[in-house]
Design a protein around this motif. Structure first.
Motif, PDB file in Angstrom:
ATOM      1  N   SER A  83       3.222 -34.383 -12.831  1.00 11.20           N
ATOM      2  CA  SER A  83       3.137 -34.010 -14.360  1.00 11.20           C
ATOM      3  C   SER A  83       2.084 -33.394 -14.775  1.00 11.20           C
ATOM      4  O   SER A  83       1.964 -33.051 -15.851  1.00 11.20           O
ATOM      5  CB  SER A  83       3.340 -35.617 -14.893  1.00 11.20           C
ATOM      6  OG  SER A  83       2.321 -35.571 -13.964  1.00 11.20           O
ATOM      7  N   ASP A  84       1.084 -33.635 -14.233  1.00 16.14           N
ATOM      8  CA  ASP A  84       0.202 -32.859 -14.470  1.00 16.14           C
ATOM      9  C   ASP A  84       0.338 -31.046 -15.165  1.00 16.14           C
ATOM     10  O   ASP A  84      -0.257 -30.219 -15.902  1.00 16.14           O
ATOM     11  CB  ASP A  84      -1.220 -32.227 -14.027  1.00 16.14           C
ATOM     12  CG  ASP A  84      -1.705 -33.599 -13.695  1.00 16.14           C
ATOM     13  OD1 ASP A  84      -1.514 -35.078 -13.837  1.00 16.14           O
ATOM     14  OD2 ASP A  84      -2.191 -34.055 -12.315  1.00 16.14           O
ATOM     15  N   HIS A  85       1.707 -30.878 -14.570  1.00 12.16           N
ATOM     16  CA  HIS A  85       2.127 -29.329 -14.855  1.00 12.16           C
ATOM     17  C   HIS A  85       2.969 -28.651 -15.846  1.00 12.16           C
ATOM     18  O   HIS A  85       3.282 -27.977 -16.428  1.00 12.16           O
ATOM     19  CB  HIS A  85       2.404 -28.521 -13.371  1.00 12.16           C
ATOM     20  CG  HIS A  85       1.368 -28.676 -12.494  1.00 12.16           C
ATOM     21  ND1 HIS A  85       0.081 -28.117 -12.229  1.00 12.16           N
ATOM     22  CD2 HIS A  85       1.046 -29.022 -10.878  1.00 12.16           C
ATOM     23  CE1 HIS A  85      -0.444 -28.141 -11.108  1.00 12.16           C
ATOM     24  NE2 HIS A  85      -0.216 -28.883 -10.379  1.00 12.16           N
ATOM     25  N   ALA A  86       2.967 -30.905 -16.807  1.00  8.80           N
ATOM     26  CA  ALA A  86       4.175 -30.471 -17.112  1.00  8.80           C
ATOM     27  C   ALA A  86       4.494 -29.565 -18.767  1.00  8.80           C
ATOM     28  O   ALA A  86       5.365 -29.024 -19.254  1.00  8.80           O
ATOM     29  CB  ALA A  86       4.655 -31.532 -16.842  1.00  8.80           C
ATOM     30  N   SER A  87       2.844 -29.099 -19.420  1.00 11.02           N
ATOM     31  CA  SER A  87       2.966 -28.507 -20.743  1.00 11.02           C
ATOM     32  C   SER A  87       2.274 -27.110 -19.681  1.00 11.02           C
ATOM     33  O   SER A  87       1.761 -26.430 -20.890  1.00 11.02           O
ATOM     34  CB  SER A  87       1.193 -29.429 -20.600  1.00 11.02           C
ATOM     35  OG  SER A  87       0.450 -29.660 -20.544  1.00 11.02           O
ATOM     36  N   ASP A  88       2.050 -26.599 -19.038  1.00  5.86           N
ATOM     37  CA  ASP A  88       1.765 -25.463 -18.766  1.00  5.86           C
ATOM     38  C   ASP A  88       3.387 -25.292 -18.715  1.00  5.86           C
ATOM     39  O   ASP A  88       4.212 -24.378 -17.882  1.00  5.86           O
ATOM     40  CB  ASP A  88       1.438 -25.609 -16.624  1.00  5.86           C
ATOM     41  CG  ASP A  88       0.751 -24.278 -16.525  1.00  5.86           C
ATOM     42  OD1 ASP A  88       1.120 -23.032 -17.211  1.00  5.86           O
ATOM     43  OD2 ASP A  88      -0.015 -23.370 -15.824  1.00  5.86           O
ATOM     44  N   PRO A  89       2.859 -23.163 -19.943  1.00  2.27           N
ATOM     45  CA  PRO A  89       3.721 -22.849 -20.154  1.00  2.27           C
ATOM     46  C   PRO A  89       4.531 -21.765 -18.826  1.00  2.27           C
ATOM     47  O   PRO A  89       5.058 -21.060 -18.431  1.00  2.27           O
ATOM     48  CB  PRO A  89       3.417 -21.717 -20.973  1.00  2.27           C
ATOM     49  CG  PRO A  89       2.611 -21.795 -21.434  1.00  2.27           C
ATOM     50  CD  PRO A  89       1.821 -23.024 -20.956  1.00  2.27           C
ATOM     51  N   GLY A  90       3.370 -21.652 -17.853  1.00  2.00           N
ATOM     52  CA  GLY A  90       3.377 -21.016 -16.716  1.00  2.00           C
ATOM     53  C   GLY A  90       4.165 -21.286 -15.414  1.00  2.00           C
ATOM     54  O   GLY A  90       4.110 -21.060 -14.496  1.00  2.00           O
ATOM     55  N   VAL A  91       4.112 -22.804 -15.544  1.00  2.00           N
ATOM     56  CA  VAL A  91       5.184 -23.570 -14.379  1.00  2.00           C
ATOM     57  C   VAL A  91       6.193 -24.034 -15.119  1.00  2.00           C
ATOM     58  O   VAL A  91       6.628 -24.182 -16.022  1.00  2.00           O
ATOM     59  CB  VAL A  91       4.411 -24.923 -14.130  1.00  2.00           C
ATOM     60  CG1 VAL A  91       4.565 -24.879 -12.865  1.00  2.00           C
ATOM     61  CG2 VAL A  91       2.642 -23.811 -14.072  1.00  2.00           C
ATOM     62  N   TYR A  92       7.293 -24.252 -13.808  1.00  4.34           N
ATOM     63  CA  TYR A  92       8.771 -24.156 -13.970  1.00  4.34           C
ATOM     64  C   TYR A  92       8.905 -25.740 -13.382  1.00  4.34           C
ATOM     65  O   TYR A  92       9.182 -24.749 -11.962  1.00  4.34           O
ATOM     66  CB  TYR A  92       9.813 -23.298 -13.944  1.00  4.34           C
ATOM     67  CG  TYR A  92      11.398 -24.327 -14.593  1.00  4.34           C
ATOM     68  CD1 TYR A  92      11.503 -24.712 -15.922  1.00  4.34           C
ATOM     69  CD2 TYR A  92      11.811 -23.779 -13.725  1.00  4.34           C
ATOM     70  CE1 TYR A  92      12.889 -24.959 -16.182  1.00  4.34           C
ATOM     71  CE2 TYR A  92      13.066 -25.138 -13.785  1.00  4.34           C
ATOM     72  CZ  TYR A  92      13.327 -25.455 -14.600  1.00  4.34           C
ATOM     73  OH  TYR A  92      14.879 -25.518 -15.583  1.00  4.34           O
ATOM     74  N   ILE A  93       9.000 -26.434 -13.356  1.00  2.50           N
ATOM     75  CA  ILE A  93       9.272 -27.545 -12.167  1.00  2.50           C
ATOM     76  C   ILE A  93      11.050 -27.820 -11.810  1.00  2.50           C
ATOM     77  O   ILE A  93      11.639 -28.536 -13.257  1.00  2.50           O
ATOM     78  CB  ILE A  93       9.006 -28.583 -12.219  1.00  2.50           C
ATOM     79  CG1 ILE A  93       7.506 -28.441 -11.835  1.00  2.50           C
ATOM     80  CG2 ILE A  93       9.117 -29.739 -10.795  1.00  2.50           C
ATOM     81  CD1 ILE A  93       5.941 -29.640 -12.674  1.00  2.50           C
ATOM     82  N   ARG A  94      11.143 -28.174 -11.118  1.00  3.02           N
ATOM     83  CA  ARG A  94      12.929 -28.412 -10.937  1.00  3.02           C
ATOM     84  C   ARG A  94      13.818 -29.254  -9.857  1.00  3.02           C
ATOM     85  O   ARG A  94      13.316 -29.201  -8.818  1.00  3.02           O
ATOM     86  CB  ARG A  94      13.935 -27.169 -11.444  1.00  3.02           C
ATOM     87  CG  ARG A  94      15.871 -27.875 -11.295  1.00  3.02           C
ATOM     88  CD  ARG A  94      16.094 -28.177 -12.516  1.00  3.02           C
ATOM     89  NE  ARG A  94      17.827 -28.312 -12.456  1.00  3.02           N
ATOM     90  CZ  ARG A  94      18.819 -27.995 -13.647  1.00  3.02           C
ATOM     91  NH1 ARG A  94      17.810 -27.045 -14.816  1.00  3.02           N
ATOM     92  NH2 ARG A  94      19.711 -28.405 -13.386  1.00  3.02           N
ATOM     93  N   SER A  95      14.093 -30.598 -10.488  1.00  2.31           N
ATOM     94  CA  SER A  95      14.438 -31.409  -9.087  1.00  2.31           C
ATOM     95  C   SER A  95      15.816 -30.549  -9.002  1.00  2.31           C
ATOM     96  O   SER A  95      17.191 -30.529 -10.093  1.00  2.31           O
ATOM     97  CB  SER A  95      14.163 -32.767  -9.323  1.00  2.31           C
ATOM     98  OG  SER A  95      13.168 -33.333  -9.353  1.00  2.31           O
ATOM     99  N   MET A  96      16.833 -30.888  -7.528  1.00  4.13           N
ATOM    100  CA  MET A  96      17.304 -30.834  -7.437  1.00  4.13           C
ATOM    101  C   MET A  96      18.307 -31.864  -6.177  1.00  4.13           C
ATOM    102  O   MET A  96      17.617 -31.755  -5.228  1.00  4.13           O
ATOM    103  CB  MET A  96      18.205 -28.742  -6.742  1.00  4.13           C
ATOM    104  CG  MET A  96      19.510 -28.588  -6.798  1.00  4.13           C
ATOM    105  SD  MET A  96      19.477 -27.188  -6.100  1.00  4.13           S
ATOM    106  CE  MET A  96      19.046 -26.408  -7.943  1.00  4.13           C
ATOM    107  N   ALA A  97      20.056 -32.360  -6.049  1.00  2.00           N
ATOM    108  CA  ALA A  97      20.016 -33.312  -5.656  1.00  2.00           C
ATOM    109  C   ALA A  97      20.403 -32.154  -4.067  1.00  2.00           C
ATOM    110  O   ALA A  97      21.173 -31.489  -4.841  1.00  2.00           O
ATOM    111  CB  ALA A  97      21.413 -34.372  -6.585  1.00  2.00           C
ATOM    112  N   THR A  98      20.263 -33.008  -2.868  1.00  2.00           N
ATOM    113  CA  THR A  98      20.925 -32.152  -1.995  1.00  2.00           C
ATOM    114  C   THR A  98      22.786 -32.589  -1.659  1.00  2.00           C
ATOM    115  O   THR A  98      23.533 -31.851  -1.382  1.00  2.00           O
ATOM    116  CB  THR A  98      20.561 -33.318  -0.291  1.00  2.00           C
ATOM    117  OG1 THR A  98      20.309 -35.102  -0.533  1.00  2.00           O
ATOM    118  CG2 THR A  98      18.962 -33.246  -0.701  1.00  2.00           C
ATOM    119  N   ARG A  99      23.328 -33.767  -2.264  1.00  2.00           N
ATOM    120  CA  ARG A  99      24.354 -33.928  -2.129  1.00  2.00           C
ATOM    121  C   ARG A  99      25.391 -34.164  -2.007  1.00  2.00           C
ATOM    122  O   ARG A  99      26.649 -33.697  -1.046  1.00  2.00           O
ATOM    123  CB  ARG A  99      25.267 -32.764  -3.295  1.00  2.00           C
ATOM    124  CG  ARG A  99      24.665 -33.024  -4.662  1.00  2.00           C
ATOM    125  CD  ARG A  99      24.946 -32.442  -6.027  1.00  2.00           C
ATOM    126  NE  ARG A  99      25.022 -32.693  -7.455  1.00  2.00           N
ATOM    127  CZ  ARG A  99      25.026 -32.122  -8.899  1.00  2.00           C
ATOM    128  NH1 ARG A  99      26.614 -31.609  -8.183  1.00  2.00           N
ATOM    129  NH2 ARG A  99      24.515 -32.267  -9.700  1.00  2.00           N
TER     130      ARG A  99
END
Length: 319
Positions: A102-118
């Motif tokens: 969450s420390d990187h949530a406001s950084d425009p140079g960082v993108y975080i995405r969760s993906m399920a294995t399904r």
């Protein structure tokens, strides 16, 4: 319908919503997926893809977050694809440990995405290769792929990353497992995290011994380094980045990086082709052609392998 060219342009400009929408099209197997991939193809191929794997509890999310910080200090744009176990009810990502980033949530140079294995085995989501391409084409310098906690036989991350990082921690049985086949044979860089705990030096020694028992290496061959870290405090993380950059330079110098990416593309094409064939075969349930083959098998006039050959030939138009 989505305006794909505009969406791609917005993603290239750093728009997180556009990147998110593109990955959603991938996960949802959108009818426009072909158009998306065609638009992204000439833009991809520049990001350095690093995979992180290891047993549950070794600190993968904390280590990933620490690596993000290290790369951001270098001024690089970083994307994180965090693959989580799937909920058996909704199919969505189950874990909530993304809060550790969450420390990187406001950084425009960082993108975080969760993906399920399904339900996909191997520690990765089936759509991961296309999602990686989206992040690559969106202009990120580094793509960190954090897998679910995997077992010894689930080593798919090695086929999707340029460099694979295997994380271990003292006191979790990894030292014993180091003598066995599995994820401890796929690493390009090994990290003993939580190195402030008792047993860290012993774990590193056992790991080093295991590597010494591996395949013989000639002069100039890559020998995976072992780095000790305390990711929660950021200790040793710069050394991990240094090891990653050395491995990347070694691969580029010897043409290994291009070979790995070509092999990755070949596997992706194979997967797409097999999926299409499976869809076509699946639609034959109740089809008279399949019933006729089954009747001949029951009557003893045809064996299952010959029947399968006839079925494939009929689907592909082969004579």
């Amino acid at each position: 319908m989505v305006d794909v060219p505009t969406l791609v342009e917005q993603a290239r400009a750093g728009g997180p919503r556009a990147v998110a929408r593109l990955i959603s099209l991938v996960e949802g197997a959108s009818p426009q997926l072909r158009e998306v991939m065609a638009a992204l193809a000439p833009l991809a191929g520049n990001a350095y893809v690093v995979g992180l794997t290891g047993s549950p509890g070794v600190g993968k999310s904390t280590s990933t977050s620490a690596l993000v910080s290290a790369y951001r200090r270098q001024g690089k744009r970083v994307a994180v694809l965090a693959v989580d176990p799937s909920s058996p009810f909704s199919g969505g990502a189950l874990l909530g440990d993304r809060v550790r980033m969450s420390d990187h949530a406001s950084d425009p140079g960082v993108y975080i995405r969760s993906m399920a294995t399904r339900g996909h085995l191997g520690g990765l989501a089936w759509a991961a290769p296309q999602a990686i391409r989206v992040l690559d084409a969106s202009g990120f310098d580094v793509v960190l792929v954090e897998t679910v906690g995997v077992g010894q036989s689930e080593v798919e991350i090695a086929s999707q990353a340029d460099t694979s990082v295997v994380l271990l921690a003292p006191g979790m049985g990894d030292g014993i497992q180091a003598a066995k086949a599995g994820i401890l044979e796929i690493g390009d860089v090994y990290v003993v995290n939580k190195a402030d705990r008792d047993g860290a030096d012993a774990t590193a020694r056992e790991l080093n011994h295991m590597l010494g028992l591996g395949e013989s290496r000639g002069p100039g061959d890559w020998r995976p380094p072992i780095v000790k870290t305390v990711a929660a405090r950021g200790e040793g993380v710069d050394e991990v980045v240094e090891a990653l950059e050395k491995h990347r330079a070694w691969m580029e110098e010897r043409g290994v990086l291009g070979e790995r990416r070509a092999a990755r593309a070949a596997r992706e094409v194979e997967t797409i082709a097999v999926t299409r064939l499976r869809e076509r075969i699946g639609s034959l349930h109740g089809d008279r052609r399949l019933d006729a083959l089954a009747e001949r098998i029951v009557a003893g006039r045809l064996d299952p392998y010959a029947a399968a050959d006839e079925l494939v030939a009929g689907l592909t138009g082969e004579s």
